[in-house]
Design a protein around this motif. Structure first.
Motif, PDB file in Angstrom:
ATOM      1  N   LYS A   4       0.904  -1.198  -0.037  1.00  0.00           N
ATOM      2  CA  LYS A   4      -0.065  -0.018  -0.031  1.00  0.00           C
ATOM      3  C   LYS A   4       0.930   1.308  -0.001  1.00  0.00           C
ATOM      4  O   LYS A   4       2.009   1.268   0.702  1.00  0.00           O
ATOM      5  N   GLU A  26      -1.001   8.292  -4.965  1.00  0.00           N
ATOM      6  CA  GLU A  26      -1.702   7.456  -4.688  1.00  0.00           C
ATOM      7  C   GLU A  26      -3.058   7.512  -5.338  1.00  0.00           C
ATOM      8  O   GLU A  26      -4.018   6.725  -5.304  1.00  0.00           O
ATOM      9  N   GLU A  27      -3.469   8.482  -6.044  1.00  0.00           N
ATOM     10  CA  GLU A  27      -4.533   8.832  -6.769  1.00  0.00           C
ATOM     11  C   GLU A  27      -4.223   8.324  -8.199  1.00  0.00           C
ATOM     12  O   GLU A  27      -5.156   8.567  -8.986  1.00  0.00           O
ATOM     13  N   ASP A  28      -2.920   7.944  -8.422  1.00  0.00           N
ATOM     14  CA  ASP A  28      -2.909   7.698 -10.061  1.00  0.00           C
ATOM     15  C   ASP A  28      -2.945   6.274 -10.275  1.00  0.00           C
ATOM     16  O   ASP A  28      -3.041   5.479  -9.341  1.00  0.00           O
ATOM     17  N   SER A  29      -2.991   6.053 -11.773  1.00  0.00           N
ATOM     18  CA  SER A  29      -3.084   4.560 -12.005  1.00  0.00           C
ATOM     19  C   SER A  29      -2.378   4.448 -13.399  1.00  0.00           C
ATOM     20  O   SER A  29      -2.768   4.972 -14.297  1.00  0.00           O
ATOM     21  N   GLU A  31       0.396   1.354 -15.550  1.00  0.00           N
ATOM     22  CA  GLU A  31       0.749   0.004 -15.303  1.00  0.00           C
ATOM     23  C   GLU A  31       2.015  -0.183 -16.453  1.00  0.00           C
ATOM     24  O   GLU A  31       1.661   0.407 -17.550  1.00  0.00           O
ATOM     25  N   GLN A  64       2.312  -2.501 -11.217  1.00  0.00           N
ATOM     26  CA  GLN A  64       1.026  -1.679 -11.355  1.00  0.00           C
ATOM     27  C   GLN A  64       0.744  -0.779 -10.055  1.00  0.00           C
ATOM     28  O   GLN A  64       0.996  -1.248  -9.120  1.00  0.00           O
ATOM     29  N   HIS A  66      -2.046   1.514  -8.469  1.00  0.00           N
ATOM     30  CA  HIS A  66      -3.495   1.718  -8.913  1.00  0.00           C
ATOM     31  C   HIS A  66      -4.043   2.487  -7.526  1.00  0.00           C
ATOM     32  O   HIS A  66      -4.330   1.369  -6.624  1.00  0.00           O
ATOM     33  N   LYS A  67      -4.474   3.631  -7.582  1.00  0.00           N
ATOM     34  CA  LYS A  67      -5.217   4.125  -6.510  1.00  0.00           C
ATOM     35  C   LYS A  67      -4.909   3.590  -4.909  1.00  0.00           C
ATOM     36  O   LYS A  67      -5.669   3.212  -4.156  1.00  0.00           O
ATOM     37  N   GLY A  68      -3.516   4.051  -4.863  1.00  0.00           N
ATOM     38  CA  GLY A  68      -2.748   3.763  -3.576  1.00  0.00           C
ATOM     39  C   GLY A  68      -2.518   2.257  -3.265  1.00  0.00           C
ATOM     40  O   GLY A  68      -1.632   2.028  -2.456  1.00  0.00           O
TER      41      GLY A  68
END
Length: 505
Positions: A4, A26-29, A31, A64, A66-68
């Motif tokens: 996390k 933590e808001e990014d996504s 891969e 990856q 993804h959102k935290g």
């Protein structure tokens, strides 16, 4: 591996070419599949966190964010280490454990003087008289001597690393004349061999080439067509190549631009002297180049800490991330992945079509000048397109002014380069690296040289001012003293380059 994000944590790393997508919060996504280097630039199996954590793998891997949440997987162990306090702490520990710096034998000349590359002016049509004319033009127009790189097209074909007799009737004399002018001379090479040549038949019969699983020479496709490839895992193949380079050095050639060698040109599963994947073949090309004090590399895998001058890949003559917008993020990520001795590509961009005849509508004089201003305080400053040919008097004076800025701050730059030789710390440093916890994690459009010199170039067309995130403390901007509490400042710069010196109390 799963993890996390920590509160207000940001991550950097992986592929230098992907730097414009970073940092990752933590808001990014996002891969990435880094099992094979998919880019034309440096890549390290490393990610660093502003909270003193790092991720490392001995091989490329998939990751990856993804959102935290972070998830990574590959065919070997992926380590997540923590407890190193800051971005700088994470870098220093990762370097110590996984890529301690080699003895750095890279020539200081790269940093003391500009590099001049003949590519834009001549492309594949390198000629003795034109090269001498280019060198004289440099001096006649008030630019200093430096390193002159003769690019692709100087040899008869790939694998025969001799000056072609038609275009270079007196190559040795040309090299001597360039040396007398004050230039060091490098030439372009690649790890490929043109088929249906004497060199191809020789290396084929000695099994010095990469072969298909059936035992026939692999003919691979790359940007210049179709070629066989030296088996870089075979010591005898390297001896064969070095024998030709030794002859060139006896003629006076100082070093080599090691181009190509991209992972994705090779084919997984081919027959080699020693088992290696495509990334390892790319790394071996870089490792071969380390023995020369004058070298240049553009694409590598896991070469953090190597004694190499690492250039950003060819940039477009544009304002976006394909061009000037990618320079500072790329150089910042080079530093954070263990490649401190870098060049932000050729000034104006290495994508040559914008500089050809009848391309006036594509060429932007202001963009060229801004490229020059950014490069002025990077470790290596590299020209290719002749600015005296392209620019009017007023714009050319701005190029000379940028050279004066470099001259002024060169002692600081050289001191920081020497420190990098000794410690492995970046020359071009992220603001968060030097000033942790001051809210500059996302700042990718300004940088530090060492810990005391802040550089903030202007990168937008038609603009002469910009916002600068100024860390807490006292700063000197020309004849002004600024006291900052860590806020943003709107600062004007007719020169297009803001340089602030930190004042120690």
């Amino acid at each position: 591996m799963q993890a996390k994000f920590l509160e207000n944590e940001f991550w950097y790393g992986g592929a230098v070419y992907e730097s414009y997508k970073q940092p990752i919060g933590e808001e990014d996504s996002v891969e990435w599949d880094f099992r094979e280097n998919p880019t034309a630039n440096q890549i390290m199996p490393l990610f660093l966190s502003t909270k003193g954590r790092y991720i490392w793998s001995e091989k490329g891997f998939q990751i990856q964010f993804h959102k935290g949440m972070i998830q990574a997987e590959g065919d070997c162990e992926i380590l997540l280490k923590e407890g190193y306090d800051s971005l700088r702490g994470a870098y220093l520990e990762a370097m110590k454990q996984h890529f301690p710096f080699h003895e750095i034998r890279l020539s200081k000349r790269f940093f003391e003087a500009p590099v001049y590359n003949t590519w834009i002016e001549m492309t594949f049509y390198q000629e003795q008289n034109r090269i001498l004319e280019y060198a004289r033009g440099i001096l006649e127009h008030g630019l200093p001597t430096g390193i002159l790189m003769i690019d692709d097209g100087w040899s008869p074909y790939y694998g025969k690393w001799q000056f072609r007799k038609d275009n270079f009737p007196e190559a040795r004399k040309m090299i001597e004349e360039l040396h007398k002018m004050g230039f060091q001379v490098m030439v372009w090479i690649c790890p490929f061999i043109t088929p249906d040549t004497v060199e191809y038949r020789e290396t084929r019969d000695k099994h010095l080439l990469i072969e298909t699983p059936e035992g026939k020479p692999r003919i691979l496709e790359w940007w210049n067509g179709y070629s066989a490839a030296l088996d870089l895992t075979n010591p005898k193949a390297l001896e064969w190549l070095k024998g030709q380079l030794d002859v060139l050095q006896e003629m006076g050639i100082d070093g080599f631009k090691f181009d190509a060698g991209d992972s994705y040109y090779y084919t997984e599963g081919d027959r080699l002297y020693k088992k290696a994947n495509t990334d390892e073949l790319s790394r071996l090309w870089a490792a071969f180049g380390e023995q020369y004090a004058f070298n240049e590399l553009r694409v590598c895998f896991k070469t953090g800490g190597y004694s190499l001058m690492q250039r950003l890949c060819d940039k477009h003559h544009t304002w976006d991330e394909r061009g000037i917008g990618g320079l500072m993020p790329g150089m910042l990520l080079q530093g954070l992945t263990g490649h401190p001795f870098g060049s932000p590509d050729m000034i104006g961009g290495g994508e040559y079509l914008s500089f050809q005849e009848n391309s006036g509508e594509c060429f932007d004089a202001e963009l060229f000048v801004r490229y020059c201003e950014i490069a002025a305080l990077m470790p290596v400053m590299q020209f290719s397109a002749a600015p005296w040919r392209l620019l009017g008097k007023e714009d050319y004076e701005k190029v000379l002014a940028a050279m004066k800025v470099r001259e002024k701050y060169l002692p600081v730059l050289l001191e920081t380069v020497q420190y990098a030789y000794e410690t492995g710390e970046p020359v071009v440093r992220h603001m968060e690296y030097v000033f942790p916890g001051q809210g500059m994690e996302k700042t990718m459009n300004q940088f530090m040289i060492g810990d005391k010199l802040l550089v903030a170039p202007v990168m937008q067309k038609g603009v002469t001012s910009r916002m600068v995130q100024l860390p807490r403390g006292m700063w000197k901007l020309e004849d002004r003293i600024l006291e900052s509490n860590g806020e943003e400042w709107s600062l004007n710069s007719e020169k297009g380059l803001l340089v602030l010196e930190k004042i120690e109390k």
